[in-house]
Design an enzyme around this catalytic site. Sequence first.
Site, mmCIF file in Angstrom:
data_model
loop_
_atom_site.group_PDB
_atom_site.id
_atom_site.type_symbol
_atom_site.label_atom_id
_atom_site.label_comp_id
_atom_site.label_asym_id
_atom_site.label_seq_id
_atom_site.Cartn_x
_atom_site.Cartn_y
_atom_site.Cartn_z
ATOM 1 N N HIS A 132 0.833 -1.212 0.000
ATOM 2 C CA HIS A 132 0.000 0.000 0.000
ATOM 3 C C HIS A 132 0.869 1.263 0.000
ATOM 4 O O HIS A 132 0.639 2.189 -0.789
ATOM 5 C CB HIS A 132 -0.904 -0.057 1.245
ATOM 6 C CG HIS A 132 -1.805 1.121 1.433
ATOM 7 N ND1 HIS A 132 -3.179 0.996 1.531
ATOM 8 C CD2 HIS A 132 -1.540 2.443 1.588
ATOM 9 C CE1 HIS A 132 -3.699 2.203 1.719
ATOM 10 N NE2 HIS A 132 -2.745 3.097 1.767
ATOM 11 N N GLU A 133 1.884 1.280 0.866
ATOM 12 C CA GLU A 133 2.720 2.487 0.982
ATOM 13 C C GLU A 133 3.629 2.672 -0.233
ATOM 14 O O GLU A 133 3.842 3.802 -0.688
ATOM 15 C CB GLU A 133 3.549 2.454 2.271
ATOM 16 C CG GLU A 133 2.732 2.368 3.560
ATOM 17 C CD GLU A 133 1.584 3.354 3.661
ATOM 18 O OE1 GLU A 133 1.691 4.470 3.096
ATOM 19 O OE2 GLU A 133 0.563 3.003 4.278
HETATM 20 ZN ZN ZN Z 1 -2.592 5.131 2.044
#
Ligand code: ZN
Length: 154
Positions: A132-133
């Site tokens: 996600h990051e």
């Molecule tokens: Zn995020």
Amino acid sequence: MALREIVKEGYESLSKISKPVTTFDSRLELLIKDMKDTLTNADGLGLAAPQIGVLRRVIVIVDGETEQLVALVNPEITNASGTQNATEGCLSVPGVWGRTERPAEVTVKAQDSKGEWFEITRTGITAVCLCHEIDHLNGILFREHVIEYVEEKD
Ligand SMILES: [Zn+2]
């Protein structure tokens, strides 16, 4: 402790590609410290620099294995295997949760604040968080992975 404002969906930096970090100096240390403070204050699991309007390849995550905050500079996924279903949210997209499919295990190569390379392999929520990051560094929001929106996190 210095808190930075977390920008929300629609803000320019969230759709741009962040630049690699090439200088490992006190400014980078300060950015990492502020990101850690901001993440802790927001009670999140991960934060990417573009979420505070800084287009640099830096992420901070809560490592589920050690419970520590870890900063990853210039992170790259070097291996991903299997799949898992997750329920994801994002500090830049408040109040929205969605089911996604992510790798079950990822290996990420990154530099620390001094420029030293290291590698971590993680499963579960930490693997989801790393994906996600790192997506944020490429201007990608978790919405692009959502299979189905849900009312709340499981
Ligand atoms: Zn995020």
